[in-house]
Enzyme design. Structure first.
Site, PDB file in Angstrom:
ATOM      1  N   ASP A   4       0.878  -1.168   0.000  1.00 49.96           N
ATOM      2  CA  ASP A   4       0.000   0.000   0.000  1.00 49.96           C
ATOM      3  C   ASP A   4       0.921   1.225   0.000  1.00 49.96           C
ATOM      4  OD1 ASP A   4      -1.491   2.194   0.787  1.00 49.96           O
ATOM      5  OD2 ASP A   4      -2.732   1.053   2.174  1.00 49.96           O
ATOM      6  N   ARG A   7       0.246   4.278   2.294  1.00 49.02           N
ATOM      7  CA  ARG A   7       0.628   3.976   3.668  1.00 49.02           C
ATOM      8  C   ARG A   7       2.137   4.058   3.854  1.00 49.02           C
ATOM      9  NH1 ARG A   7       3.063  -0.482   5.200  1.00 49.02           N
ATOM     10  NH2 ARG A   7       2.765  -1.475   7.233  1.00 49.02           N
ATOM     11  N   GLY A  31       5.067  -4.046  16.519  1.00 50.49           N
ATOM     12  CA  GLY A  31       4.471  -4.849  15.439  1.00 50.49           C
ATOM     13  C   GLY A  31       5.210  -4.571  14.148  1.00 50.49           C
ATOM     14  N   ASP A  53       7.961  -7.890  17.218  1.00 49.96           N
ATOM     15  CA  ASP A  53       6.784  -8.525  16.615  1.00 49.96           C
ATOM     16  C   ASP A  53       6.575  -9.894  17.250  1.00 49.96           C
ATOM     17  OD1 ASP A  53       5.274  -7.733  13.633  1.00 49.96           O
ATOM     18  OD2 ASP A  53       4.750  -9.581  14.703  1.00 49.96           O
ATOM     19  N   GLU A  82       4.326  -7.020  25.818  1.00 48.39           N
ATOM     20  CA  GLU A  82       4.165  -7.294  27.248  1.00 48.39           C
ATOM     21  C   GLU A  82       5.350  -8.104  27.786  1.00 48.39           C
ATOM     22  OE1 GLU A  82       1.868  -7.688  24.936  1.00 48.39           O
ATOM     23  OE2 GLU A  82      -0.173  -7.846  25.747  1.00 48.39           O
ATOM     24  N   GLU A 105      -9.566  -5.120  15.047  1.00 51.57           N
ATOM     25  CA  GLU A 105      -8.284  -5.851  15.105  1.00 51.57           C
ATOM     26  C   GLU A 105      -7.092  -4.902  15.142  1.00 51.57           C
ATOM     27  OE1 GLU A 105      -8.093  -9.026  12.203  1.00 51.57           O
ATOM     28  OE2 GLU A 105      -9.277 -10.260  13.549  1.00 51.57           O
ATOM     29  N   HIS A 282      -5.259   0.227   1.364  1.00 52.56           N
ATOM     30  CA  HIS A 282      -5.773  -1.136   1.580  1.00 52.56           C
ATOM     31  C   HIS A 282      -6.857  -1.153   2.655  1.00 52.56           C
ATOM     32  CE1 HIS A 282      -3.010  -1.116   4.997  1.00 52.56           C
ATOM     33  NE2 HIS A 282      -3.743  -2.102   5.468  1.00 52.56           N
TER      34      HIS A 282
END
Lengths: 338, 338
Positions: A4, A7, A31, A53, A82, A105, A282
């Site tokens: 994308d 983005r 992530g 990730d 975490e 999500e 996207h």
């Protein structure tokens, strides 16, 4: 999603524009996926980037980092925010966490955890703010293709199939690309997220009431949702390191946005927009169609409320409770985004 | 799928062309859906049509029949062909049973059951024959977009992601539309199905060996599968009511087909084709890509075997075992169509 271009290019610009706040600093990429944002940060002069990730993509990210001779700068951590340990305090969090309809999500929870674990006071979060919008739309082509088709199929009256066709086509939210001409009014802000202060509790259920006036006479087919994210306007941040101050500074921008389709001063903050009038991404837009269109006149009032909340059936799912009234009739539509 | 005009129009033509065998007769429509094929049969003069469907769409089909004032001719039966009762013997079975790659989630089993329960000797089945084809293909654009993209992303070498990208893009069969130019050779017949004689056992596992010679020098990216179905050539059927005779008559057509891309005499039998060179349908083509292309020269031999069988993991799934060799190297690829 790296494909994308809107983005990836916007993130790249945002990172390079914030070069003075990244160079020589410690960054966390929440992530990280294939690691492209981490590499942009290293290219912008970061002293160290922690690329985190939880999925196995971290293995590939590590290979990409090695292939680009950046192993001395970028540390790939395969695990959840975490669970992984970072000894440094961090100056910058970068993350591409946004889901469909912003919150579906979304990985914003992980950004919050990273912020609360590691971010220095006055640190930077990219993107810094996110705004979810909604607006009534008219989409006669889509309705015609899905529903009106059944009125006459090779001369056969198949309109008995229409209730089922409506249910199949319009029961669940639909991710698709519409354009500016489908939108009947200026958008309404459903939720403004300040990444510096937002809490996980705040995201569990999001509610708003809305009041629109149709700008034209049209069949009103449903509501569209989209979002944008803002990468802090350097001008605003340079006035103060207090996130609260930049929050209000930016909020003015947002209020402007809700009154004009185009932002008044795009040079102030870099915006990644998924709005119908902007180049497609996207994420597209998320549409909630009614089973039957409502014919509205110009200036006709459309009012109601919407609540987005975690589904009890499955915490991954999002419930969308819509109540809306126009022309003296009122409606309720409950959808689940699965 | 009713919106697939190639499909619906070809069925309509097939039913109207066989008007002399349908008028005044009893028809069963296996898996009737919204009932459109049943209505075409009624329009072609059928005395009675039994429209059978196990799913709840039968309720809508019944409404459609009523709305078109055909309740005296069309009896909708909501149930499986194994379970519903028809007192008549039937003259004609019509069904749209074909799945992706012909056999994936196909309803041919229900047609066989209906045939064995109800069809009169010498009765007609529409479609009458089905043929599954395969051919080697070259599709550089698809490969480039999915894989080569990673060689250079905004100046970053991301080729470490390529093995994963290949696995994501090419592990499972992919339903997409290619065109005649992507096909490297004449197709090979994987399976010819005679609807008058086929058994359920015969469909449990389908195997064939193939031998192709590439018509050009090209990167060979994988195999495409597609099918066509033939609605009995009236000329052939008028010679004999013996299905076996018409079988051999039609098989000659099929052999012709495998040697030339276009059928020699299309007036003989009406064909619904999902071939890459024909107008696209919702079935598209099914592609099995290799992880890495094989560069083949003109006339280079490509040989091997393919087996399509029910998955043990889930009977709905189809295993595709491909063994192929070219240029002195041999390969095995196992895919699951889920």
């Amino acid at each position: 999603m790296i494909k994308d271009q809107v983005r990836t290019q916007t993130y790249r610009n945002a990172i390079f524009r914030n070069r003075d706040r990244i160079a020589g600093k410690v960054v966390v990429d929440v992530g990280c996926g294939t690691g492209i944002l981490s590499i942009f940060c290293a290219q912008a002069g970061a002293r160290r980037v922690y690329a985190v990730d939880a999925s196995d993509i971290a293995i590939q990210a590590n290979e990409v980092v090695k292939a680009n001779n950046l192993s001395d700068k970028i540390i790939v951590l395969h695990g959840r925010v975490e669970d992984v340990e970072i000894d440094d305090k961090v100056d910058v969090i970068v993350s591409e966490w946004m889901g469909y309809m912003l919150l579906y999500e979304s990985m914003l929870g992980s950004v919050i955890i990273a912020r609360d674990r590691w971010l220095k006071p006055g640190g930077l979060i990219l993107p810094s703010f996110a705004t979810l919008y909604m607006a009534p739309i008219s989409h006669p082509d889509r309705y015609k293709e899905s529903i009106d088709f059944w009125r006459n199929v090779y001369g056969i009256d198949m309109s008995a199939v229409m209730p089922l066709a409506k249910q199949c086509a319009f029961e669940e939210p639909s991710v698709e690309t519409i354009n500016g001409e489908n939108v009947l009014t200026w958008p309404h802000v459903v939720k403004h997220v300040d990444c510096f202060t937002v809490t996980i509790q705040e995201l569990e259920s999001v509610s708003t009431t809305f009041k629109f006036r149709s700008m034209m006479r049209a069949p009103f087919h449903g509501f569209a949702f989209w979002f944008d994210v803002q990468f802090s306007a350097p001008a605003l941040l340079s006035f103060s390191n207090n996130p609260q101050a930049s929050y209000f500074g930016t909020l003015e921008n947002v209020i402007d946005t809700s009154q004009s389709k185009k932002r008044a001063n795009p040079s102030e903050a870099l915006v990644l927009s998924t709005a119908p009038e902007d180049p497609p991404t996207h994420w597209q837009q998320t549409l909630i169609y009614f089973y039957d269109p409502i014919d509205v006149e110009q200036d006709q009032l459309i009012e109601g409320s919407v609540t987005l909340s975690q589904s009890k059936e499955n915490p991954r799912f999002m419930n969308i409770q819509l109540e809306y009234a126009s022309g003296g009739r009122s409606f309720v539509k409950q959808s689940v985004m699965r």
